[in-house]
Design an enzyme around this catalytic site. Structure first.
Site, PDB file in Angstrom:
ATOM      1  N   SER A 122       0.811  -1.217   0.000  1.00  0.00           N
ATOM      2  CA  SER A 122       0.000   0.000   0.000  1.00  0.00           C
ATOM      3  C   SER A 122       0.847   1.271   0.000  1.00  0.00           C
ATOM      4  CB  SER A 122      -0.877  -0.014   1.259  1.00  0.00           C
ATOM      5  OG  SER A 122      -1.426   1.259   1.497  1.00  0.00           O
ATOM      6  N   GLU A 124       0.218   3.608   1.758  1.00  0.00           N
ATOM      7  CA  GLU A 124       0.291   4.044   3.161  1.00  0.00           C
ATOM      8  C   GLU A 124       1.678   3.767   3.747  1.00  0.00           C
ATOM      9  OE1 GLU A 124      -2.130   5.533   5.560  1.00  0.00           O
ATOM     10  OE2 GLU A 124      -2.542   6.259   3.559  1.00  0.00           O
ATOM     11  N   TYR A 146      -1.632   0.481  10.637  1.00  0.00           N
ATOM     12  CA  TYR A 146      -1.899  -0.184   9.345  1.00  0.00           C
ATOM     13  C   TYR A 146      -0.669  -0.078   8.440  1.00  0.00           C
ATOM     14  CZ  TYR A 146      -3.723  -0.808   4.587  1.00  0.00           C
ATOM     15  OH  TYR A 146      -3.908  -1.216   3.279  1.00  0.00           O
ATOM     16  N   ARG A 181     -16.589   0.218  -3.230  1.00  0.00           N
ATOM     17  CA  ARG A 181     -15.742   0.634  -2.113  1.00  0.00           C
ATOM     18  C   ARG A 181     -16.556   0.624  -0.818  1.00  0.00           C
ATOM     19  NH1 ARG A 181     -10.654   1.005  -0.013  1.00  0.00           N
ATOM     20  NH2 ARG A 181      -9.657   2.989  -0.492  1.00  0.00           N
TER      21      ARG A 181
END
Ligand code: NAP
Ligand code: F7E
Length: 319
Positions: A122, A124, A146, A181
């Site tokens: 990801s 992230e 996360y 989503r």
């Protein structure tokens, strides 16, 4: 070809299953036991999928599903994927998103090292970005439990590639969205909110940080990149992104504008949606994916927003 998809009931799992069935794959979907089914996103293809029950927390269950499904390819999409929840449940997030990946890789190592593996990494992981735009060699600086768990998962994937010669791939995917989503993610929260306001079902929409910027693409485009990675002679890591960045405010403005409303009349900010640490800015560089995989996104930002708003209006019209 046989593929095992973990997280098949999620957004990406459902698009990937559509895609692989089109390519005549035999698709096995790993699902966890629940008191009610969450098959909404795959309802239209459920008779074409073989479901196998396991949980990322349970090593033996994973070994059993790999043995049962005998896949050529495993796509590991299962995760606790909502960033705010990772502060409330950091240990669980680590168990699912980090150690869970090791459990699947251990299954491959023990049962069949020829299985090709895709890990859902990801953007992230870039968090507080160290370079712009971000590419495969940009350093990681995760900003949530996360993100931290995904960094572990990314490196364990590389480690099993290097240690055991497994065709293990990591797709560093930037945010990708769709009408499927989850409703808590900001894009879908906005398009659902716009649809409700337009139809007279709601009066306002409360959001958090409107200045955060993301590189948003369409999930249907991104699952194609996952498959392409597993078709290469050599495994690798690839950034999958559009290369464009927009703020949450841009998304809000475009979504309300699409139904001729002015967002200033409806959007409020609520501190409940502000995060303990924020990822302020993301913009990916998908050049390697273009050159090596021949991958490019087909849906642009405006097209994505319109698709999502229209789908939510259609869904809510007769409520
Ligand atoms: P999602 O819609 O939240 O789906 C997550 C899936 O994981 C669901 O099918 C869920 O099953 C399953 N799952 C969760 N915990 C599990 C467990 N302990 N055992 C087995 N299955 C479990 O996520 P998504 O947006 O499709 O994302 C797919 C993957 O890509 C995730 O790993 C996510 O972290 C990663 N990712 C997503 C994005 C993005 O923008 N969407 C970007 C980069 C990376 P239930 O239906 O049972 O809950
Ligand atoms: O937040 C801001 C929020 O929750 C995007 C996951 O798929 O993509 C996703 O993670 C931004 C953040 O996605 C609200 O502060 C403002 O800056 O839609 P999101 P995310 O955190 O970027 C990555 C790539 C993944 O890997 C993850 O699995 O929007 N924001 N107001 C808000 N966010 C939410 N959720 N709700 C708000 O009201």
């Amino acid at each position: 070809m046989r593929a095992l998809i973990t997280g098949i009931t999620g957004q990406d799992g459902s698009y990937l299953a559509d895609f692989l069935l089109e390519k005549d794959y035999e698709v096995f979907g790993m699902v966890r036991r629940a008191s009610t089914e969450s098959f909404e996103r795959i309802e239209h293809i459920r008779d074409k999928i073989t479901f196998v029950q396991a949980d990322l927390l349970d090593q033996l269950s994973i070994i059993n599903v790999i043995e049962e499904s005998k896949p050529d390819e495993i796509y590991n999409l299962a995760a606790q994927s909502f960033v705010p929840t990772s502060w409330n449940q950091p240990v669980l997030t680590g168990e699912f998103d980090a150690i869970g990946v090791t459990k699947i890789l251990e299954g491959i190592r023990l049962l069949n090292r020829k299985i090709r593996f895709y890990q859902a990494s990801s953007s992230e992981m870039f968090g507080k970005v160290q370079q712009t735009p971000q590419n495969e060699s940009t350093s990681f600086y995760p900003r949530s439990p996360y993100g931290v768990a995904k960094v572990y998962a990314h490196w364990i994937t590389i480690n099993y590639r290097e240690s055991y010669d497994i065709h293990a791939n990591s797709g560093i995917l930037f945010n990708h969205e769709s009408p499927r989503r989850g409703l808590e993610f900001v894009t879908r929260k906005i398009t659902d909110g716009v649809a409700r306001i337009k139809l007279g079902l709601a009066k306002e929409l409360a959001l958090g940080n409107l200045d955060a910027r993301r590189d948003w693409g369409y999930a249907g485009d991104y699952v194609r990149a996952m498959w392409l990675m597993l078709q290469q002679d050599e495994p690798g890591d690839f950034v999958i992104a559009t290369g464009k960045t927009h703020s949450v405010k841009d998304f809000v403005e475009t979504a309300f504008g699409h139904v001729d409303l002015d967002y200033h009349d409806y959007v409020t900010t609520d501190p409940r949606f502000i995060r303990p640490a924020e990822v302020d800015f993301l913009q990916g560089n998908p050049l390697l994916a273009k050159e090596k995989l021949g991958w490019e996104p087909e849906v642009n930002f405006d097209g994505l927003v319109r698709m999502m708003v229209d789908a939510d209006i259609e869904r809510l019209k007769n409520k």
